[in-house]
Design a protein around this motif. Structure first.
Motif, mmCIF file in Angstrom:
data_model
loop_
_atom_site.group_PDB
_atom_site.id
_atom_site.type_symbol
_atom_site.label_atom_id
_atom_site.label_comp_id
_atom_site.label_asym_id
_atom_site.label_seq_id
_atom_site.Cartn_x
_atom_site.Cartn_y
_atom_site.Cartn_z
ATOM 1 N N GLU A 1 0.826 -1.310 -0.023
ATOM 2 C CA GLU A 1 -0.056 0.111 -0.013
ATOM 3 C C GLU A 1 1.029 1.169 -0.001
ATOM 4 O OE1 GLU A 1 -3.347 0.327 -0.080
ATOM 5 O OE2 GLU A 1 -4.025 -1.936 -0.077
ATOM 6 N N PRO A 2 0.675 2.368 -0.562
ATOM 7 C CA PRO A 2 1.222 3.473 -0.491
ATOM 8 C C PRO A 2 1.204 3.973 1.137
ATOM 9 C CG PRO A 2 -0.468 3.493 -2.132
ATOM 10 C CD PRO A 2 -0.674 2.441 -1.562
ATOM 11 N N VAL A 3 2.611 4.673 1.234
ATOM 12 C CA VAL A 3 2.666 5.140 2.550
ATOM 13 C C VAL A 3 3.317 6.534 2.155
ATOM 14 C CG1 VAL A 3 3.648 2.575 3.684
ATOM 15 C CG2 VAL A 3 5.132 4.266 2.753
ATOM 16 N N ILE A 4 3.295 7.395 3.196
ATOM 17 C CA ILE A 4 3.502 8.681 3.450
ATOM 18 C C ILE A 4 5.319 8.569 3.656
ATOM 19 C CG2 ILE A 4 3.417 11.110 3.971
ATOM 20 C CD1 ILE A 4 1.156 9.966 2.336
ATOM 21 N N PRO A 5 6.162 9.094 3.016
ATOM 22 C CA PRO A 5 7.460 8.810 3.497
ATOM 23 C C PRO A 5 7.835 9.937 4.064
ATOM 24 C CG PRO A 5 7.385 9.831 1.219
ATOM 25 C CD PRO A 5 5.919 9.411 1.559
#
Length: 412
Positions: free
Chosen positions: A156-160
């Motif tokens: 899933e996309p994560v906030i870096p």
């Protein structure tokens, strides 16, 4: 010289020790006319490293909100000079002030060199809507994912925590790379790409497009998959406008604080949509028109309706579940007077650490009870970091407190 303006905008200068969040108090700040050198405002920074807001002349608001071609630059520009004992003197040119709004200019001062030249000049690039038009080539909205045998493909996309920004074309090895906190990067791009005088729903639509564009680059490892060591570039021929050290607009910053984990996607794809956009006046594209979105905002359209006009009725918004670099994720409950529990204790402990660097924030016992003292500490934090001063800890306040806590903890 700046033309004679009848409207006004506001500018605050925030001075820090280098790129750290450590505030520099008692720094001398001077605002001057870029043509004549006339001094328009002067002040010294407070314990939080900030000046008061200076009221400065700005162009009529019509120049920055109307879709028709503006004959005159829609924002005023000023020079800012900052100096402090033991640190370099910094001259910043091209500081932007829009009418009715609040501009924030950060001045990051490096230590003075013994016997060296201790004056640095920083000239900020013009706003993307006023400077040269972008020449970005069209790209597919959905990208191939990295080879699973090479780079990591996230479920899933994560906030870096950080975005590595290459300040030039991807094939320019002489351009510097900047490690920029993710939310700071989004604020910089949004303030480079659109005006804070726009309708709030138009600002939201543009911020969501910028977020999705960025997270697509992150999720697909677009540049790392091509052998580069950065996440994204500042070249509008390839990516988005980013100007290191640029002026930020508080009205846009507040929207980013509320939306920074949200992106645009479609059913059947795991990645954020690659949301192409252009100004819609000088350049045209298949994605969002920036000036067109503002016109729709003036007509009363909400952000999602604006986005669906440009990207299709089937798009929807989704939030990333993980934010890297944050000790504890937001639990969903707004904390306010009378709240109790571990979430309150976490906020109290983090504000206690932050107050070592920002003494204007009153210290409070970490007892897990949200009383008047905790409310006062939250209010002062919100004032310093340009959040709505509610005295309550919502999504935006939780993550900003966490961000600043992590940053100041690294200074210890």
């Amino acid at each position: 010289m700046n033309p004679t303006y009848l409207d006004t905008g506001n500018l605050q200068v925030s001075v820090t020790a280098g790129e750290t969040p450590e505030p520099v108090s008692d720094a001398a700040v001077r605002v001057t006319d870029p043509e004549t050198g006339a001094v328009l405002a002067e002040a010294r920074t407070d314990a939080s490293g900030q000046t008061p807001f200076f009221s400065l002349p700005a162009p009529p608001i019509e120049f920055s909100v109307a879709e028709g071609e503006a004959a005159q630059r829609p924002y005023a520009v000023y020079n800012v000079t900052v100096s402090a004992g033991g640190l370099e003197t910094l001259h910043i040119g091209g500081v932007e002030v829009l009418p009715t709004g609040r501009s924030i200019q950060r001045a990051a001062l490096s230590p003075a060199k013994t016997g060296g030249f201790n004056v640095r000049n920083l000239l900020l690039a013009p706003h993307a809507l006023w400077g040269p038009p972008s020449t970005r080539e069209p790209e597919a909205e959905v990208k191939p994912l990295p080879d699973p045998e090479g780079l990591v493909v996230l479920p899933e996309p994560v906030i870096p925590e950080y975005v590595v920004v290459h300040a030039g074309r991807p094939d320019d090895p002489s351009a510097p790379d900047y490690w920029v906190p993710f939310k700071d990067y989004i604020k910089n791009v949004a303030c480079s790409e659109i005006y804070s005088t726009w309708k709030t729903e138009a600002i939201k639509a543009n911020v969501l497009a910028i977020l999705s564009f960025t997270l697509n680059r992150v999720y697909t490892e677009w540049y790392r998959g091509k052998g580069y060591g950065f996440t994204i570039t500042s070249s509008t021929a390839f990516d988005q406008s980013y100007a290191h050290g640029r002026t930020l607009f508080e009205e846009i910053s507040v929207v980013v604080d509320d939306l920074f984990t949200t992106y645009i996607t479609r059913e059947g794809i795991a990645q954020p949509l690659f949301t192409q956009y252009c100004d819609g006046r000088r350049t045209q594209c298949s994605g969002l028109s920036q000036w067109g979105s503002q016109a729709l905002g003036e007509q009363g359209w909400d952000a999602v309706s604006i986005l669906r006009k440009y990207y299709g009725a089937e798009i929807y918004l989704k939030s990333a579940e993980k934010v890297e670099g944050i000790p504890i994720s937001y639990g969903g409950e707004v904390l306010s007077l009378g709240s109790e529990g571990e979430a309150v204790r976490t906020i109290q402990e983090q504000l206690g650490v932050i107050s070592r660097n920002y003494p204007a924030i009153p210290r409070t016992a970490a007892d897990g009870v949200y009383g008047a003292a905790t409310q006062a500490a939250v209010l002062e934090f919100q004032k310093i970091f340009h959040l709505p001063q509610t005295g309550s800890v919502d999504f935006a306040a939780w993550y900003e407190i966490s961000n600043v806590f992590v940053a100041v903890a690294k200074l210890s």
